[in-house]
Enzyme design. Structure first.
Site, PDB file in Angstrom:
ATOM      1  N   LYS A  14       0.826  -1.219   0.000  1.00  0.00           N
ATOM      2  CA  LYS A  14       0.000   0.000   0.000  1.00  0.00           C
ATOM      3  C   LYS A  14       0.857   1.265   0.000  1.00  0.00           C
ATOM      4  O   LYS A  14       0.612   2.182  -0.774  1.00  0.00           O
ATOM      5  CB  LYS A  14      -0.934   0.024   1.229  1.00  0.00           C
ATOM      6  CG  LYS A  14      -1.879  -1.162   1.309  1.00  0.00           C
ATOM      7  CD  LYS A  14      -2.867  -1.015   2.469  1.00  0.00           C
ATOM      8  CE  LYS A  14      -2.248  -1.043   3.848  1.00  0.00           C
ATOM      9  NZ  LYS A  14      -1.627  -2.323   4.234  1.00  0.00           N
ATOM     10  N   ARG A  89      -9.535   0.662   9.305  1.00  0.00           N
ATOM     11  CA  ARG A  89      -9.173  -0.715   9.639  1.00  0.00           C
ATOM     12  C   ARG A  89     -10.262  -1.415  10.456  1.00  0.00           C
ATOM     13  O   ARG A  89     -10.095  -2.581  10.812  1.00  0.00           O
ATOM     14  CB  ARG A  89      -7.883  -0.720  10.467  1.00  0.00           C
ATOM     15  CG  ARG A  89      -6.601  -0.966   9.641  1.00  0.00           C
ATOM     16  CD  ARG A  89      -5.430  -0.841  10.600  1.00  0.00           C
ATOM     17  NE  ARG A  89      -4.242  -1.542  10.224  1.00  0.00           N
ATOM     18  CZ  ARG A  89      -3.174  -0.953   9.657  1.00  0.00           C
ATOM     19  NH1 ARG A  89      -3.194   0.310   9.326  1.00  0.00           N
ATOM     20  NH2 ARG A  89      -2.091  -1.666   9.425  1.00  0.00           N
ATOM     21  N   ARG A 128      11.602  -6.522   4.757  1.00  0.00           N
ATOM     22  CA  ARG A 128      11.508  -5.088   5.061  1.00  0.00           C
ATOM     23  C   ARG A 128      12.092  -4.790   6.437  1.00  0.00           C
ATOM     24  O   ARG A 128      12.705  -3.752   6.652  1.00  0.00           O
ATOM     25  CB  ARG A 128      10.033  -4.645   4.986  1.00  0.00           C
ATOM     26  CG  ARG A 128       9.837  -3.147   5.130  1.00  0.00           C
ATOM     27  CD  ARG A 128       8.409  -2.735   4.851  1.00  0.00           C
ATOM     28  NE  ARG A 128       7.530  -2.903   6.001  1.00  0.00           N
ATOM     29  CZ  ARG A 128       6.227  -2.649   5.994  1.00  0.00           C
ATOM     30  NH1 ARG A 128       5.632  -2.242   4.883  1.00  0.00           N
ATOM     31  NH2 ARG A 128       5.487  -2.810   7.067  1.00  0.00           N
ATOM     32  N   ARG A 134      11.451  -0.694  11.813  1.00  0.00           N
ATOM     33  CA  ARG A 134      10.155  -0.784  12.495  1.00  0.00           C
ATOM     34  C   ARG A 134      10.150  -1.983  13.434  1.00  0.00           C
ATOM     35  O   ARG A 134      10.330  -3.115  12.986  1.00  0.00           O
ATOM     36  CB  ARG A 134       9.024  -0.941  11.471  1.00  0.00           C
ATOM     37  CG  ARG A 134       8.670   0.352  10.781  1.00  0.00           C
ATOM     38  CD  ARG A 134       7.589   0.157   9.746  1.00  0.00           C
ATOM     39  NE  ARG A 134       6.376  -0.490  10.247  1.00  0.00           N
ATOM     40  CZ  ARG A 134       5.233  -0.537   9.582  1.00  0.00           C
ATOM     41  NH1 ARG A 134       5.149   0.032   8.385  1.00  0.00           N
ATOM     42  NH2 ARG A 134       4.176  -1.140  10.080  1.00  0.00           N
ATOM     43  N   ARG A 146      -0.181  -9.358  13.183  1.00  0.00           N
ATOM     44  CA  ARG A 146      -0.764  -8.268  12.378  1.00  0.00           C
ATOM     45  C   ARG A 146      -1.627  -8.833  11.252  1.00  0.00           C
ATOM     46  O   ARG A 146      -2.679  -8.270  10.924  1.00  0.00           O
ATOM     47  CB  ARG A 146       0.351  -7.377  11.809  1.00  0.00           C
ATOM     48  CG  ARG A 146       0.973  -6.483  12.877  1.00  0.00           C
ATOM     49  CD  ARG A 146       2.364  -6.023  12.509  1.00  0.00           C
ATOM     50  NE  ARG A 146       2.397  -5.187  11.339  1.00  0.00           N
ATOM     51  CZ  ARG A 146       3.495  -5.019  10.572  1.00  0.00           C
ATOM     52  NH1 ARG A 146       4.623  -5.646  10.865  1.00  0.00           N
ATOM     53  NH2 ARG A 146       3.445  -4.229   9.537  1.00  0.00           N
TER      54      ARG A 146
HETATM   55  P1  AMP Z   1       0.852   0.366   9.093  1.00  0.00           P
HETATM   56  O1  AMP Z   1       1.948   1.353   8.934  1.00  0.00           O
HETATM   57  O2  AMP Z   1      -0.385   0.731   8.320  1.00  0.00           O
HETATM   58  O3  AMP Z   1       1.297  -1.048   8.836  1.00  0.00           O
HETATM   59  O4  AMP Z   1       0.404   0.420  10.618  1.00  0.00           O
HETATM   60  C1  AMP Z   1       1.305   0.056  11.653  1.00  0.00           C
HETATM   61  C2  AMP Z   1       0.543  -0.092  12.961  1.00  0.00           C
HETATM   62  O5  AMP Z   1      -0.054   1.162  13.313  1.00  0.00           O
HETATM   63  C3  AMP Z   1      -0.608  -1.083  12.935  1.00  0.00           C
HETATM   64  O6  AMP Z   1      -0.192  -2.425  13.144  1.00  0.00           O
HETATM   65  C4  AMP Z   1      -1.478  -0.558  14.078  1.00  0.00           C
HETATM   66  O7  AMP Z   1      -0.914  -0.894  15.326  1.00  0.00           O
HETATM   67  C5  AMP Z   1      -1.318   0.953  13.917  1.00  0.00           C
HETATM   68  N1  AMP Z   1      -2.351   1.492  13.013  1.00  0.00           N
HETATM   69  C6  AMP Z   1      -2.147   2.073  11.796  1.00  0.00           C
HETATM   70  N2  AMP Z   1      -3.311   2.461  11.250  1.00  0.00           N
HETATM   71  C7  AMP Z   1      -4.280   2.098  12.139  1.00  0.00           C
HETATM   72  C8  AMP Z   1      -5.703   2.191  12.135  1.00  0.00           C
HETATM   73  N3  AMP Z   1      -6.365   2.725  11.097  1.00  0.00           N
HETATM   74  N4  AMP Z   1      -6.357   1.717  13.210  1.00  0.00           N
HETATM   75  C9  AMP Z   1      -5.717   1.194  14.260  1.00  0.00           C
HETATM   76  N5  AMP Z   1      -4.376   1.039  14.322  1.00  0.00           N
HETATM   77  C10 AMP Z   1      -3.659   1.495  13.270  1.00  0.00           C
END
Ligand code: AMP
Length: 190
Positions: A14, A89, A128, A134, A146
């Site tokens: 994404k 989400r 990654r 991260r 996740r």
């Molecule tokens: P991402 O960068 O999208 O992979 O998000 C990394 C982490 O941030 C996720 O595993 C969640 O812990 C948190 N996170 C990101 N976006 C959301 C969301 N829309 N709702 C809840 N947690 C989020």
């Protein structure tokens, strides 16, 4: 306006594709994960709260996430459209996004899901993790958590927009340009 939700499990590409789409369509890219990481980098109270969930592969509570997203959208009213990446989400987040778009006289144009198999996701995220810095990419258990959270809590968002006839899936496996072309074909047909 074009308002897209770029959807799919962690590691489906994404962020990579959003960066390319922003260049081509001049949209504002809003990644809630990036916003949380920015807050963590600045050691804000929001960042500290988010980190306690993120490091375990869990979702940050809706109230926190929705408030942050709303602030970001309201701070950028005059854009050609938005690409939402990693948001919504959950169903409550989807409802909040529809309400927010409605207040602006807008709606979500399309939710596009990038489809990638679980094993490929795990391999991509482990790779990654070697360079992303991260914590949630550094540990296979958290990576799998996740993916499980995505299936249990996030995948219903696809069906939520499917009810409006606005969800589609595309193949998320292949070269970056190849996948980008598939996305552009969908967007250009809007
Ligand atoms: P991402 O960068 O999208 O992979 O998000 C990394 C982490 O941030 C996720 O595993 C969640 O812990 C948190 N996170 C990101 N976006 C959301 C969301 N829309 N709702 C809840 N947690 C989020």
């Amino acid at each position: 306006m074009i308002n897209l939700i770029l959807f799919g499990p962690p590691g489906s590409g994404k962020g990579t594709q959003a960066a390319k789409l922003v260049d081509k369509y001049q949209l504002l890219h809003i990644s809630t994960g990036d916003l949380f990481r920015y807050e963590i980098g600045n050691s804000t109270p929001l960042g500290l709260e988010a980190k306690s969930y993120m490091d375990r592969g869990m979702l940050v509570p809706d109230s926190v996430t929705i408030g942050m997203l709303r602030n970001k959208v309201e701070a950028n009213p005059d854009v050609a459209g938005y690409i939402f990446d990693g948001f919504p989400r959950t169903i409550p987040q989807s409802e909040a996004l529809n309400a927010l778009m409605g207040e602006k006289g807008q709606r979500i144009s399309k939710l596009i899901m990038l489809q990638v198999s679980d094993e490929e996701l795990v391999e991509r995220l482990k790779e990654r993790g070697k360079t992303s810095g991260r914590p949630d990419d550094a540990n296979e258990e958290v990576i799998r958590k996740r993916i499980d959270v995505y299936k249990a809590e996030t995948s219903p968002v696809f069906d939520f927009y499917a009810e409006y006839g606005r969800s589609i899936k595309i193949n998320g496996v292949g070269g970056i340009e190849e996948i980008f072309d598939r996305l552009c074909a969908e967007i250009d047909s809007l």
